[in-house]
Design a protein around this motif. Sequence first.
Motif, short mmCIF file in Angstrom:
data_model
loop_
_atom_site.label_atom_id
_atom_site.label_comp_id
_atom_site.label_asym_id
_atom_site.label_seq_id
_atom_site.Cartn_x
_atom_site.Cartn_y
_atom_site.Cartn_z
N SER A 89 0.79 -1.22 -0.18
CA SER A 89 0.05 0.05 -0.12
C SER A 89 0.90 1.31 0.24
O SER A 89 1.96 1.37 0.78
CB SER A 89 -0.86 -0.04 1.19
OG SER A 89 -1.59 1.08 1.18
N LYS A 91 1.08 5.72 -0.87
CA LYS A 91 0.33 6.98 -0.77
C LYS A 91 0.26 7.75 -2.37
O LYS A 91 1.60 7.69 -2.74
CB LYS A 91 0.55 8.13 0.24
CG LYS A 91 0.22 7.52 1.60
CD LYS A 91 -1.16 7.74 2.08
CE LYS A 91 -1.24 7.34 3.48
NZ LYS A 91 -2.76 7.41 3.68
N ASP A 92 -0.85 8.11 -2.80
CA ASP A 92 -0.73 8.61 -4.32
C ASP A 92 -0.50 10.05 -4.06
O ASP A 92 -0.34 10.78 -3.05
CB ASP A 92 -1.97 8.29 -5.13
CG ASP A 92 -3.35 8.81 -4.58
OD1 ASP A 92 -3.29 9.88 -3.71
OD2 ASP A 92 -4.13 8.36 -5.05
N LYS A 93 -0.62 10.95 -5.04
CA LYS A 93 -0.27 12.32 -5.07
C LYS A 93 -1.41 13.04 -4.40
O LYS A 93 -1.11 14.22 -3.85
CB LYS A 93 -0.20 12.86 -6.42
CG LYS A 93 -1.15 12.65 -7.22
CD LYS A 93 -1.10 13.38 -8.66
CE LYS A 93 -2.34 13.15 -9.81
NZ LYS A 93 -1.88 13.51 -11.10
N ASN A 94 -2.58 12.36 -4.20
CA ASN A 94 -3.71 13.01 -3.59
C ASN A 94 -3.72 12.34 -1.86
O ASN A 94 -4.76 12.71 -1.28
CB ASN A 94 -5.07 12.79 -4.29
CG ASN A 94 -4.92 13.35 -5.45
OD1 ASN A 94 -4.74 14.44 -5.64
ND2 ASN A 94 -5.53 12.65 -6.56
N ASP A 95 -2.48 11.87 -1.73
CA ASP A 95 -2.41 11.50 -0.21
C ASP A 95 -3.35 10.24 0.05
O ASP A 95 -3.79 10.19 1.23
CB ASP A 95 -2.81 12.43 0.94
CG ASP A 95 -1.98 11.95 2.15
OD1 ASP A 95 -0.88 11.27 2.13
OD2 ASP A 95 -2.58 12.35 3.20
N GLU A 96 -3.88 9.65 -0.98
CA GLU A 96 -4.99 8.37 -0.90
C GLU A 96 -4.28 7.01 -1.11
O GLU A 96 -3.25 6.91 -1.82
CB GLU A 96 -6.06 8.50 -1.81
CG GLU A 96 -7.02 9.80 -1.71
CD GLU A 96 -7.91 9.91 -2.74
OE1 GLU A 96 -8.02 8.91 -3.54
OE2 GLU A 96 -9.08 10.83 -2.73
N ASP A 97 -4.67 6.17 -0.10
CA ASP A 97 -3.87 4.88 -0.27
C ASP A 97 -4.40 4.10 -1.51
O ASP A 97 -5.61 4.01 -1.96
CB ASP A 97 -4.48 3.93 0.96
CG ASP A 97 -4.06 4.34 2.16
OD1 ASP A 97 -2.75 5.15 2.26
OD2 ASP A 97 -4.59 4.26 3.30
#
Length: 283
Positions: A89, A91-97
């Motif tokens: 897992s 974090k993407d650029k939107n801070d979502e997993d």
Amino acid sequence: MIMKNKAEEAAKQILSAFESPESLPGPIARVIVNRRDGSPCRKWSWRNQLIVAINGYSEARGFRQWDKVERRVKKGEKSIRILSPLSKSIKDKNDEDRIMVYGFRGTPVFGIEQTEGKPITGCDREVLAWLNDLPLREVADAWGLSVEAYNGSGANYAGVYRHDQSIALGVKDLSTWCHELVHAADHRNGKLQGSSKPSQEIVAQLGSSVILTILGFKHDADLGRCWSYIQQFAGESTDKALKKCGEVLDRTCDAVALILDEAERLSLEPAANSERGETNETI
């Protein structure tokens, strides 16, 4: 020599048709094999299902999966390896997993024939019946080749021949079946070498059409696809493709003759045994 002559005659007819490729019928639509028996391996990627099929198994599972259906792996059996994804897992650029696959590991599984215990119900009878009824299936059996199917949806290969071991099919298509059987014959003739090469692919595809033409399956010979396939390996021009076919014509006919000679020999065996008084009956 009779079968060789028949093969040459059919091949010349096909090459004559190739001289005007614009008049050839379009390729026949392939029916993808989609096994529906509820086995866990049907949910695996097509690559992993292909691994199972080319190893000669109708289905495979891991130790725990076999335990759940009250079957045990036989002592001394060696596993085959499928590819299982390694993920984590992040974090993407939107801070979502989100889950990222960063590699693969080999996971051991065993084919059903490597296990014993409670019978498995729910086999895919339709696919098994199709495999058993394939023309010239007895030749593959006599040569010790297992014949299995894998789910062909999204697969890069319609069929695969594994040297001296198996044929795996991802489509319900007689042209593909005969293509792989010609590979097997070409191999037995000592001509097949290593991975895919243009000459051996032309031999297999042309040989497939020759066999199906001789057997009376002219529609299934699929000359439109045969020509497209040969062009792909020989080059774009008609002259160059026909030249390549001519270069491997004798090799193609040798492979076809080997298959048909074997089929004829097998068809005569029961009669020969009967004349000698050999039966399977017990008194």
